[in-house]
Scaffold this motif. Structure first.
Motif, mmCIF file in Angstrom:
data_model
loop_
_atom_site.group_PDB
_atom_site.id
_atom_site.type_symbol
_atom_site.label_atom_id
_atom_site.label_comp_id
_atom_site.label_asym_id
_atom_site.label_seq_id
_atom_site.Cartn_x
_atom_site.Cartn_y
_atom_site.Cartn_z
ATOM 1 N N THR A 120 42.608 46.622 41.982
ATOM 2 C CA THR A 120 43.620 45.891 41.204
ATOM 3 C C THR A 120 43.144 44.506 40.789
ATOM 4 N N ARG A 121 43.537 44.124 39.617
ATOM 5 C CA ARG A 121 43.210 42.787 39.128
ATOM 6 C C ARG A 121 43.891 41.711 39.969
ATOM 7 N N ARG A 122 45.095 41.994 40.437
ATOM 8 C CA ARG A 122 45.833 40.988 41.206
ATOM 9 C C ARG A 122 45.059 40.551 42.443
ATOM 10 N N ASN A 124 41.825 40.758 42.773
ATOM 11 C CA ASN A 124 40.440 40.443 42.401
ATOM 12 C C ASN A 124 40.421 39.464 41.232
ATOM 13 N N SER A 125 41.191 38.391 41.378
ATOM 14 C CA SER A 125 41.252 37.387 40.319
ATOM 15 C C SER A 125 41.478 36.017 40.938
ATOM 16 N N TYR A 147 32.420 35.732 41.458
ATOM 17 C CA TYR A 147 32.622 37.169 41.245
ATOM 18 C C TYR A 147 31.313 37.884 40.942
ATOM 19 N N TYR A 155 37.904 37.472 36.740
ATOM 20 C CA TYR A 155 39.256 37.413 36.188
ATOM 21 C C TYR A 155 39.942 36.130 36.637
ATOM 22 N N GLN A 157 44.046 34.835 36.755
ATOM 23 C CA GLN A 157 45.446 35.170 36.532
ATOM 24 C C GLN A 157 46.198 33.891 36.178
ATOM 25 N N GLU A 181 43.495 40.788 29.077
ATOM 26 C CA GLU A 181 43.444 42.247 29.134
ATOM 27 C C GLU A 181 44.817 42.861 29.389
ATOM 28 N N HIS A 327 46.083 38.548 32.890
ATOM 29 C CA HIS A 327 44.755 38.556 33.489
ATOM 30 C C HIS A 327 43.735 38.382 32.368
ATOM 31 N N ARG A 329 39.776 38.059 31.397
ATOM 32 C CA ARG A 329 38.440 38.481 31.861
ATOM 33 C C ARG A 329 37.366 37.742 31.082
#
Length: 333
Positions: A120-122, A124-125, A147, A155, A157, A181, A327, A329
């Motif tokens: 998930t982006r949440r 990993n941001s 990252y 990413y 947020q 994104e 998010h 990127r």
């Protein structure tokens, strides 16, 4: 839009108003017979070389030639909600982060770098709540390096549409080759009405953990690695709900994290063959009642902006949009 003396519209904003919320009217078909006018309301994020950029509540950026302006003024921040719980953006952003915790995190000033193996982006941001302790350009370079060292896409947020949200940061990200994104709404509601929907909750099973069947219904990943199990199990007081289905896979599931006055709802999924039977409402009602027992009084959830079915459900349950998050990127070289 206010009129100046003599019935004429007046432009009352300048480049010095960057960062403020504004309302403008401008010509869309300049020079054509029967000129057309349109309005834009949002945060003025740039005014350079005769061009204005205004970021709307949803995160959409409107580009306007200064020469096309016919009226403009600064306006107060978006009006506060008149029903449901009061909440500031920082409070809600931190509550949502505590409900979906990464495997690894590192502070960058008041920003937080988060990683969870790409699940998930949440999780990993970078979460930029406050001052990174260095110029934004340097902070974004650090985000990219952090990252890259983990072989993950970079990413950030960031949020728009509420008091204290991050329109200027969003504009800065876009200027520096970060591309949006995914966008989602953060919605809030009073918790008690959700627990009092009248839904039949007899078939809903609640527990502190989930099993393979629950994961089979969730289906937001491939093979569930340790990062999936860790993120789903994280939070101050976590509850899982399921409604029995066939083949060991539940007909419906849900997740709720109770954190002080807040109850956050996530992972509400229903088997397509069992939709429109009230199962999502039943799951949320059962979880809300458990959260009320633990002393919570307010609810939040996140829903992607293009998920019309879920948004209609949450409208009916009293959830209203508090702000939007996005998010971004890194897409540069």
């Amino acid at each position: 839009m206010e009129f100046a003396g003599g019935g004429r519209l007046e432009v009352r904003i300048t480049a010095s108003d960057v960062g403020k919320r504004v309302s403008v009217r401008y010509v869309t078909d300049s020079g054509a017979p029967g000129e057309k006018f349109t309005d834009a309301v949002g945060v003025l994020t740039s005014w350079e070389d005769g061009v204005l950029l205004i970021t709307r509540r949803t995160g959409e950026t409107v580009r306007i030639a200064g020469s096309s302006l016919v009226a403009g003024k600064t306006v107060p921040a978006a009006p506060a909600r008149r029903r449901g719980p009061a909440a500031t953006f920082p409070e809600l952003a931190r509550a949502t982060a505590r409900a979906w915790q990464p495997l690894e995190s590192e502070p960058l000033g008041e920003w937080t770098l988060r990683a969870a193996g790409g699940f998930t982006r949440r999780a990993n941001s970078a979460l930029p709540l406050g001052d990174p302790g260095m110029p934004v350009a340097a902070a974004l370079d650090r985000v990219r390096e952090w990252y890259a060292a983990r072989e993950l896409p970079a990413y950030v947020q960031a949020a728009t549409g509420g008091a204290g949200t991050q329109e200027l940061l969003c504009a800065e990200l876009e200027r520096r080759d970060w591309r949006r994104e995914v966008s989602a709404e953060v919605r809030i509601a009073a918790l008690a009405p959700i627990g009092d929907t009248g839904a039949d909750v007899d078939a809903v099973r609640l527990g502190r953990s989930f099993d393979e069947g629950w994961l089979g219904r969730y289906q937001r990943f491939g093979e569930p690695g340790p990062q999936v199990l860790k993120v789903l199990g994280s939070g101050p007081s976590v509850w899982f709900a399921s409604v029995p289905g066939t083949g060991g896979i539940p007909a419906a599931i849900g997740r709720c994290v109770v954190d002080g006055r807040w109850a956050g709802f996530m992972a509400v999924e229903v088997d397509p063959a069992h939709r429109r039977r009230g199962l999502a409402t039943a799951v949320m009602t059962a979880l809300a009642r458990r959260a009320l027992d633990e002393g919570a009084s307010a609810a939040w959830l996140q829903v992607e902006a293009d998920n019309d079915g879920a948004r209609a459900l949450y409208d009916g349950m009293g959830f209203a949009v508090h702000h939007h998050y996005h998010h971004y990127r890194w897409t540069g070289a």
